[in-house]
Design a protein around this motif. Sequence first.
Motif, PDB file in Angstrom:
ATOM      1  N   ILE A  54     -13.110 -11.896   2.118  1.00 24.77           N
ATOM      2  CA  ILE A  54     -14.395 -11.404   2.608  1.00 24.77           C
ATOM      3  C   ILE A  54     -15.066 -12.454   3.486  1.00 24.77           C
ATOM      4  N   CYS A 110     -19.696  -0.257   0.031  1.00 21.09           N
ATOM      5  CA  CYS A 110     -19.102  -1.600  -0.023  1.00 21.09           C
ATOM      6  C   CYS A 110     -17.809  -1.659   0.785  1.00 21.09           C
ATOM      7  N   SER A 111     -16.986  -0.623   0.642  1.00 21.15           N
ATOM      8  CA  SER A 111     -15.667  -0.647   1.297  1.00 21.15           C
ATOM      9  C   SER A 111     -15.760  -0.567   2.817  1.00 21.15           C
ATOM     10  N   PHE A 112     -16.858   0.030   3.337  1.00 18.27           N
ATOM     11  CA  PHE A 112     -16.997   0.159   4.792  1.00 18.27           C
ATOM     12  C   PHE A 112     -18.100  -0.750   5.341  1.00 18.27           C
ATOM     13  N   LEU A 119     -23.004  -5.675   2.766  1.00 19.30           N
ATOM     14  CA  LEU A 119     -22.174  -5.702   1.565  1.00 19.30           C
ATOM     15  C   LEU A 119     -22.956  -6.236   0.370  1.00 19.30           C
ATOM     16  N   LEU A 183      -6.560  -2.401   5.219  1.00 22.22           N
ATOM     17  CA  LEU A 183      -7.934  -2.462   4.709  1.00 22.22           C
ATOM     18  C   LEU A 183      -8.226  -3.747   3.950  1.00 22.22           C
ATOM     19  N   TRP A 185      -9.385  -6.453   1.632  1.00 22.97           N
ATOM     20  CA  TRP A 185     -10.271  -6.487   0.476  1.00 22.97           C
ATOM     21  C   TRP A 185     -11.028  -5.186   0.254  1.00 22.97           C
ATOM     22  N   ARG A 186     -11.136  -4.360   1.281  1.00 23.11           N
ATOM     23  CA  ARG A 186     -11.929  -3.131   1.172  1.00 23.11           C
ATOM     24  C   ARG A 186     -11.341  -2.147   0.159  1.00 23.11           C
ATOM     25  N   THR A 187     -10.044  -2.251  -0.105  1.00 26.74           N
ATOM     26  CA  THR A 187      -9.415  -1.321  -1.049  1.00 26.74           C
ATOM     27  C   THR A 187      -9.906  -1.523  -2.484  1.00 26.74           C
ATOM     28  N   LEU A 190     -12.842   0.799  -2.481  1.00 29.42           N
ATOM     29  CA  LEU A 190     -12.508   2.174  -2.117  1.00 29.42           C
ATOM     30  C   LEU A 190     -11.757   2.905  -3.231  1.00 29.42           C
TER      31      LEU A 190
END
Length: 488
Positions: A54, A110-112, A119, A183, A185-187, A190
Amino acid sequence: MTQELTPDIAAEGRERTASDGAAAPSPGALAVVLIGTFITVLDFFIANVAVPAIKSDLHATAAQAQLIIVGYGVAFTSGLITGGRLGDLYGRRRLFALGMVLFMITSAACSFAPTVTFLGVARILQGGSAALMVPQVLGIISTVYTGAARDRAFTVYGLVIGLAGVFGQFIGGALISVDVAGLSWRTIFLINVPLCLVSLAMTRRTIPESRGQGGTRLDLLGALLITVTLGLIVFALLEGQERHWPAWVWESLAVAAVLLAVTVWHLRRRSAAGRGPLIEPGMFRSRLFSVGLLATVAYFLAMGSFFFTLALYLQLGRGMSPLESGSMFLALGVGYFGASIVSARFAASVNARRVAAGPLILAIGYTAIALTAWDLKLDGSALWLLPMLLVAGLGMGLTTGPLTNLVLGGAVPEHAAAASGLLNTAQEGGAAVGVAIAGAVFFPALARAGGKADAYPHAFTVTLIPLVCLGLLASLLVLSAPGRAARS
């Protein structure tokens, strides 16, 4: 007296669910509420391994990266008691579903997240959503399950908490390493969305509505006082060691102490007037509940801080990747799972002596880990730690579920969700503050030993000393509580 408390809770649950016109719960009710438990606890731990990614992706400063962890923990911990009381007043199923919807939305946010500020705010809102949902879980279990089924449900609840904590870093490391669709860290955020959708689709069909008794309006002043007090304490302790204990940290703790005294006065005054306080002081007349709550704090101080310290030792000291470090936690998971299966066999005969064995074994495991790490330095293989981690996992598995069952067995029946809010606060707050305590010991010890990689075994060993003491304290507190006798 304590032998009759749990059946009373069950009877209360039957009265309240029947009065609301709901059908008896289906076997899927437990699975639905435990999905909520798993994802909220998981998100407390899983973000740790994502912080480096991040920081790189969103160009975050160290303080901004820390807000991603601290913001969720503070909002979660400080809102749990209010969330429990809202469930008592307006319906546990309703608040569980509302919390689930909000948690799904904030997880997607958070994921986007396009910036680190976005965030950080989304994580705070995500923690607040979890605080609405989680207290309802124990309230629902307490009121819709009876007898041996209720005891088994609490054991499974403890298993889920432990698995989410133990496997959080492994799951996070695996998701980041797989890098689905680029993606990164976004996963880790998500993945909550489909789990929430599955739970929401089953909530109304499987969970009957239930409420607590006493008071028809929310104690808004009590909610504000408790939220601000807990928020100040947790935030000050988490930030204190990171900021080298500046004056504002001590001022915050002093203000929190004054607010705590004001809160107690307010709750007693409102209770005496029969106006339904946020926390009924009469709940603490049960020695089993009060002492058990203290034991829970001591145990989670030792448990949460160990995860944090072990990750530092493995990743920064031994140079392991997030996935490699997370894989070492699997030994804890194996021990935890095995012990939880054993605990389930004795769920209907929970007593203080049996529960006290769990934190005692945890302290033994920590001692063995400390001695092994000290002996290995950085030359020996870290695999030698696996048997000791297995022992520590056994201690965790013998404690989490049975201690939950024992404590709620002493709760005031008509305030099941509020009692669960207090218990959840003890668990999550203990884990969060434990990180601050561990950091206050670990980093100074690391600096005194030179601050390089070869100093990490020393700092890790020194930090485990207070954790061993906390495990022993939890065991002694449980032994001092009145035991719950076996029942048919």
